[in-house]
Write a protein that holds these residues in place. Structure first.
Motif, PDB file in Angstrom:
ATOM      1  N   PRO A 161       0.807  -1.227   0.000  1.00 58.38           N
ATOM      2  CA  PRO A 161       0.000   0.000   0.000  1.00 58.38           C
ATOM      3  C   PRO A 161       0.839   1.275   0.000  1.00 58.38           C
ATOM      4  CG  PRO A 161       0.070  -0.936   2.197  1.00 58.38           C
ATOM      5  CD  PRO A 161       0.745  -1.935   1.291  1.00 58.38           C
ATOM      6  N   TYR A 162       2.148   1.149   0.133  1.00 59.62           N
ATOM      7  CA  TYR A 162       2.998   2.323   0.269  1.00 59.62           C
ATOM      8  C   TYR A 162       3.158   3.046  -1.065  1.00 59.62           C
ATOM      9  CZ  TYR A 162       3.760  -0.112   4.594  1.00 59.62           C
ATOM     10  OH  TYR A 162       3.548  -0.762   5.781  1.00 59.62           O
ATOM     11  N   LEU A 163       2.936   4.364  -1.034  1.00 63.46           N
ATOM     12  CA  LEU A 163       3.020   5.231  -2.205  1.00 63.46           C
ATOM     13  C   LEU A 163       2.093   4.753  -3.323  1.00 63.46           C
ATOM     14  CD1 LEU A 163       5.612   5.937  -0.556  1.00 63.46           C
ATOM     15  CD2 LEU A 163       6.686   6.504  -2.723  1.00 63.46           C
ATOM     16  N   SER A 164       0.930   4.261  -2.935  1.00 70.59           N
ATOM     17  CA  SER A 164      -0.014   3.689  -3.895  1.00 70.59           C
ATOM     18  C   SER A 164      -1.060   4.692  -4.372  1.00 70.59           C
ATOM     19  CB  SER A 164      -0.718   2.480  -3.272  1.00 70.59           C
ATOM     20  OG  SER A 164      -1.423   2.859  -2.092  1.00 70.59           O
ATOM     21  N   VAL A 165      -1.113   5.868  -3.748  1.00 72.66           N
ATOM     22  CA  VAL A 165      -2.079   6.901  -4.127  1.00 72.66           C
ATOM     23  C   VAL A 165      -1.320   8.054  -4.771  1.00 72.66           C
ATOM     24  CG1 VAL A 165      -3.923   8.416  -3.315  1.00 72.66           C
ATOM     25  CG2 VAL A 165      -3.495   6.226  -2.162  1.00 72.66           C
ATOM     26  N   SER A 166      -1.859   8.612  -5.849  1.00 67.70           N
ATOM     27  CA  SER A 166      -1.157   9.701  -6.540  1.00 67.70           C
ATOM     28  C   SER A 166      -2.074  10.881  -6.802  1.00 67.70           C
ATOM     29  CB  SER A 166      -0.551   9.211  -7.852  1.00 67.70           C
ATOM     30  OG  SER A 166      -1.563   8.847  -8.765  1.00 67.70           O
ATOM     31  N   GLU A 167      -1.454  12.020  -7.014  1.00 64.94           N
ATOM     32  CA  GLU A 167      -2.183  13.251  -7.327  1.00 64.94           C
ATOM     33  C   GLU A 167      -1.283  14.144  -8.166  1.00 64.94           C
ATOM     34  OE1 GLU A 167      -4.314  17.042  -5.004  1.00 64.94           O
ATOM     35  OE2 GLU A 167      -3.320  15.445  -3.885  1.00 64.94           O
ATOM     36  N   THR A 168      -1.796  14.669  -9.251  1.00 60.30           N
ATOM     37  CA  THR A 168      -1.053  15.595 -10.101  1.00 60.30           C
ATOM     38  C   THR A 168      -1.477  17.016  -9.761  1.00 60.30           C
ATOM     39  OG1 THR A 168      -0.899  13.967 -11.875  1.00 60.30           O
ATOM     40  CG2 THR A 168      -0.518  16.261 -12.460  1.00 60.30           C
ATOM     41  N   VAL A 169      -0.498  17.879  -9.508  1.00 59.01           N
ATOM     42  CA  VAL A 169      -0.774  19.240  -9.042  1.00 59.01           C
ATOM     43  C   VAL A 169      -0.400  20.245 -10.133  1.00 59.01           C
ATOM     44  CG1 VAL A 169      -0.159  21.011  -7.353  1.00 59.01           C
ATOM     45  CG2 VAL A 169      -0.456  18.627  -6.633  1.00 59.01           C
ATOM     46  N   GLU A 170      -1.351  21.116 -10.438  1.00 60.67           N
ATOM     47  CA  GLU A 170      -1.123  22.204 -11.384  1.00 60.67           C
ATOM     48  C   GLU A 170      -1.142  23.529 -10.646  1.00 60.67           C
ATOM     49  OE1 GLU A 170      -4.242  21.698 -14.253  1.00 60.67           O
ATOM     50  OE2 GLU A 170      -2.973  20.416 -15.518  1.00 60.67           O
ATOM     51  N   MET A 171      -0.440  24.513 -11.189  1.00 61.10           N
ATOM     52  CA  MET A 171      -0.367  25.826 -10.561  1.00 61.10           C
ATOM     53  C   MET A 171      -0.590  26.891 -11.630  1.00 61.10           C
ATOM     54  SD  MET A 171       0.159  27.632  -7.805  1.00 61.10           S
ATOM     55  CE  MET A 171       0.739  26.329  -6.708  1.00 61.10           C
ATOM     56  N   PRO A 172      -1.499  27.858 -11.391  1.00 62.69           N
ATOM     57  CA  PRO A 172      -1.690  28.927 -12.374  1.00 62.69           C
ATOM     58  C   PRO A 172      -0.477  29.863 -12.408  1.00 62.69           C
ATOM     59  CG  PRO A 172      -3.027  29.315 -10.404  1.00 62.69           C
ATOM     60  CD  PRO A 172      -2.417  27.954 -10.262  1.00 62.69           C
ATOM     61  N   LEU A 173       0.074  30.035 -13.584  1.00 65.70           N
ATOM     62  CA  LEU A 173       1.179  30.969 -13.809  1.00 65.70           C
ATOM     63  C   LEU A 173       0.764  31.881 -14.958  1.00 65.70           C
ATOM     64  CD1 LEU A 173       4.306  28.604 -13.571  1.00 65.70           C
ATOM     65  CD2 LEU A 173       3.488  30.208 -11.837  1.00 65.70           C
ATOM     66  N   GLY A 174       0.429  33.112 -14.623  1.00 66.16           N
ATOM     67  CA  GLY A 174      -0.103  34.013 -15.639  1.00 66.16           C
ATOM     68  C   GLY A 174      -1.504  33.570 -16.035  1.00 66.16           C
ATOM     69  N   GLU A 175      -1.735  33.441 -17.332  1.00 64.47           N
ATOM     70  CA  GLU A 175      -3.058  33.077 -17.819  1.00 64.47           C
ATOM     71  C   GLU A 175      -3.213  31.569 -18.003  1.00 64.47           C
ATOM     72  OE1 GLU A 175      -3.690  35.249 -21.375  1.00 64.47           O
ATOM     73  OE2 GLU A 175      -3.730  37.224 -20.401  1.00 64.47           O
ATOM     74  N   GLU A 176      -2.167  30.812 -17.768  1.00 64.24           N
ATOM     75  CA  GLU A 176      -2.224  29.376 -17.983  1.00 64.24           C
ATOM     76  C   GLU A 176      -1.902  28.609 -16.711  1.00 64.24           C
ATOM     77  OE1 GLU A 176       0.444  28.465 -21.110  1.00 64.24           O
ATOM     78  OE2 GLU A 176      -0.698  29.538 -22.650  1.00 64.24           O
TER      79      GLU A 176
END
Length: 317
Positions: free
Chosen positions: A146-161
């Motif tokens: 079960p270790y490191l079995s869950v993931s999440e992708t993180v986005e960050m607004p930079l300017g208009e994108e």
């Protein structure tokens, strides 16, 4: 020479020849250690410490963010991405930047609704020879855990994108007060942030515009934590699965190397929640000052700085 003696000499000659071939065939310099590591489960992701966060009580947070001498000499504080602006009284969280590490400090009324005393540690991962992509996964010693079995992708607004910053992995840990996560970082995020091309993501490149060598704080050397048995088992197993080196064992306290930072973790069945108790930091210059900010005491001795957070938990045994 009789037949029996002839046979004996032939066998002896064959044995001697075989031994010589074994000697000649064994050459440590040509052993494929990468294949051996894969066989024995050592082809794991490289792990480095990235940053940590702590939620402070209101008195400690206010004194920290309003302490002009600390901000001028120890380290400046900023409000984070995308502009790293200076902190003002309206902000409920701030960041202290080092050369390759940083500390996120949250007040009690933070935007994440995290309670006082909660903390977390983030690590950076890298797979040998593999560039960042959304399908990237950590290489562990053992699959199917079960270790490191869950993931999440993180986005960050930079300017208009929005730019993809990292893909983080963590273990199921409901109810914990000390989170750990392990992330692959995207070099293209640095391209968007700094308006220049980057072949790889480095911690130093991310922090280059907010870190000042003229101030004392250089980075983190070690972290001490006391954990519930459940968190102790989880964190120790995560680091074991990533091949982190065990530096020492004293009683039940394990000190584990995580790249350039060591983690000392002690279990306690008496705690209601896990906590970071001390942080040892490196300084850019000699200093012998002691600064008390509410329930946080920072003691400098030479080029080392110790953050004592034990008083932060005095009302939460």
């Amino acid at each position: 020479m009789n037949l029996q003696r002839l046979r004996y000499l032939v066998v002896l000659l064959m044995l001697t020849s075989c031994k010589e071939k074994v000697r000649q065939g064994y050459d440590a310099s040509v052993i494929d250690r990468e294949k051996i590591d894969k066989v024995f489960g050592h082809d794991v992701s490289q792990v480095l410490f990235d940053h940590l966060y702590i939620v402070l009580d209101s008195v400690t947070y206010d004194q920290l963010t309003q302490h002009d001498v600390l901000k001028d000499t120890y380290a400046s504080l900023d409000n984070g991405l995308p502009d790293f602006k200076a902190v003002d009284e309206s902000m409920t969280s701030c960041y202290m930047r080092g050369h390759e590490h940083y500390i996120e400090l949250l007040g009690p009324n933070n935007e994440y609704n995290e309670p006082v005393g909660k903390s977390g540690i983030g690590f950076a991962l890298r797979n040998k020879g593999e560039h960042f992509h959304l399908g990237v996964n950590p290489k562990l010693k053992q699959s199917g855990t079960p270790y490191l079995s869950v993931s999440e992708t993180v986005e960050m607004p930079l300017g208009e994108e929005k730019a993809t910053w990292f893909k983080a992995f963590y273990s199921p840990n409901s109810g914990t007060a000390l989170h750990t996560w392990y992330a692959f970082y995207n070099p293209a995020f640095l391209d968007s942030l700094h308006r220049s091309e980057h072949q790889e993501y480095t911690r130093e490149a991310f922090l280059k515009d907010s870190y000042s060598k003229k101030q004392l704080f250089e980075g983190i050397n070690s972290i001490n934590m006391i954990c519930t048995p459940k968190d102790y088992e989880r964190i120790v197993q995560e680091m074991r699965q990533l091949g982190c080196r065990l530096i020492s064992k004293e009683g039940k306290t394990l000190t584990i190397a995580s790249g350039d930072v060591s983690i000392a973790i002690t279990p306690s069945a008496r705690l209601e929640f896990s906590r970071i108790t001390h942080i040892a930091c490196g300084l850019n210059a000699m200093d012998t000052s002691t600064t008390t900010l509410g329930n946080l005491t920072i003691t400098n001795t030479g080029t080392q700085s110790i953050w004592n957070l034990e008083n932060l938990y005095k009302n939460n045994p």
